[in-house]
Motif scaffolding. Sequence first.
Motif: not given
Lengths: 454, 331
Positions: B27-56
């Motif tokens: 009846h309870i579940g991990s609240t910090s965990n969802s497919t959407r959150r995983m995808m947002i994690d990937v987007l967050i993790a991609l920000t340094p690469a995106v920033a570097m791509a824009i810089y270069m």
Amino acid sequence: MELLQSKDLPGKGSFSHGIHPPDNKSLSRDAAIEVVPTPKRVVLPLLQNIGVPSKSIVQPKKQVVAGEAIGVGEAFISTNLHSPINGVVENTGVCTLPNGRHLPAIYIKAEGEQLSGQALYEDVLGGPWPKDCPAIYYPSTISKAIHEAGIVGLGGAAFPTHVKVRPDDTKMIDTLMINGCECEPYLTNDYRVMLEAPGAIIAGALHGARAVSAREIIIGVEDNKPAAIERLKKEAEGTVIKIAVLKTKYPQGSEKQLIKAVLGLEVPLGGLPSDVGVAMSNVGTMAAIARGVIREKPLTHRVITVTGRGVSNPKNLLVPIGLSMQDAIDYCGGLTKDAARIIAGGPMMGFAFSNLSMPVTKGTSGITVLTHDDVRKENETSCVRCGRCVDVCPMQLVPTKLAMASRHGNLSLAHQYNIMACFECGCCTYVCPAHIKLVQLIRMGKAMVVASRK
Amino acid sequence: MNAKVDLTETNRVKDAAPAINVSPSPHIGSTSNSTRRMMIDVLIALTPAVAMAIYMFRVYALIHLGLCVATCLAAEYLFVRMRGKSISLNDFSAAVTGVILALSMPATAPWYASVIASAVAIGLGKIIFGGLGMNIFNPAMVGRAFVMISFAGAMGAAAYESGAGWVDAISQATPMNALKQAGALTPIGDMFLGLTNGSLGETSALACLLGGLYLCYRRTASWEIPAGMIATVLVITGIVDLVGGHGGRLILHHLFGGALLFGAFFIATDPVSSPLTPRGKAIFGIGIGALVMLLRFLSGYPEGVMFAVLLMNAVTPLINRWTIPRTFGEY
């Protein structure tokens, strides 16, 4: 007496995988066990154990006294049933249990003087518990007394204890393992019994070990219950009983995981603890054994926890078996406004129900009431095969495969992935980011496998 | 007046009555965990690469990012509607595919390559198999492979060496191509920071490491995959380096040059198309690492991450079957 830390154990004090849900035990941890006033009526379903229902031996209008047998378990895996109160049998009707089973039940109306309050507490849990008497009983005498007393496992599964705790020539029992883990979030009934009646647990353990001729007795307690460990340790001084301090982790209280954590042994797939020389029972059951053997009193009362943010005053209660859920909740100040789900047992493995007239049975460890905020309400999305369910499954199964096999009715695939090894702890569903009710699907699959065997 | 009182009364009673619901356990579940959150994690993790791509790569990075994300979202919307399913843009999976695809494009790629790659990624890479979670291959790599083969001239190794030279680094060969064609080694520091030519998001090893470690910490990416991949590349290049007497520079070149780290952390770790069990994930990572080295050393391409991932994606169901874990108590 020895206090076993993980380094002294053959096991590692833990098992692999599992989860760490917030335990929420602080709601009721410090609430001393209170005795619920004798209710006007108790309802006793004739099946309060895993196995065969008991047979009623009373007719309507019959006067019964507290402790009198009203049902007998004639089959091997069945138990006797006793009236917890003085009263009169109203009728034998039907009642429904939280797990959805409809069962014949005996309704008893309270009449006359009742043992209640402190006197009842003393009778069930209080007073001296002699530790030196096991030797005066034959092992078979003890298991017979346990059978007579209608004792079942009080941890939740309600397996008849006399079947576990009996002399058996075919399987040597080396160790009596006592489960004081109480790994379900919210519940604190076992904790309070360990704290308030450690003497009963120790005495029960010594008698239980005598019945199975076990050389070793180990009580396993999670390390989030230091006060209980301290009390048991003090009480066990001078006996052979050891206390194993285990890592707090769900489902540490599962028998196979507990045996792995303490003894480092793996119960074979499809096997029982007895296959590795272990008899396993819960701390509350030990207290019931002590009362049943030493005081010759049957199992008529138990300790339950009524807790959760959906209950006004969470408490630990000593209740007669057959008390209605409504009475138990009312005694704790009733439900709060935002109560959303009422669960018999804990939130990981308990059954949700909505009809409060259902009775507390021998297997009811508590009532947990969750609020709208506690209950998970996200919709199911697609499985992204992240494998988190694989990372947490304490049986090392592949829950996502099992669930999909069940959903598509592919029994051979389910079988290939050992679906029957799942004991439905719910870890996979707890972590699933797609909010898939994996364990429910697996339950369905197990039911299909069982049906296909018939 | 009376009616009004009654109404309030009714409302009060309604509020007071708890709405009890039932459902199977747990009846309870991990609240910090969802497919959407995983995808947002990937987007967050991609920000340094995106920033570097824009810089270069300046505006070129922005063009491809915009085109890929917009096309992926539009394609997801269109194709999901065609299947008559409910629209699932808010799980961010299409956006993740768009960003990863954009970061795998060369800056000089024509605009239609990005659009076609994105439409193919979502259409052929994902929806045709049944949508999120059902695809066998990494959608972004399906789209990338499609345009790479369709527009070999505009997407191949030669496309990276633009004569226009809007940014200095871009007029040079990519580190992997320079190594392949001329045996020339690029300064390691430049490759680590990302001051070299290459696909938009792959140039900076540092940015990939930062984002990748965050993903592993969040457990959105399984560490076994990048670990297996990187370890295999280390071992193989280590041997070649020793035999060839490169003094360790070849190892670092293969590690920080090209798409290895970007692929290890962001592409190979796609949960859908990678195996389920930790052991399977390690085998998958090792397989990709070995294939990358095989392609880099022996094929005509200077780089091999994309094909290596796609090839191992095809083996994933087999790996899953090989690596059914030993059930507790099974002997």
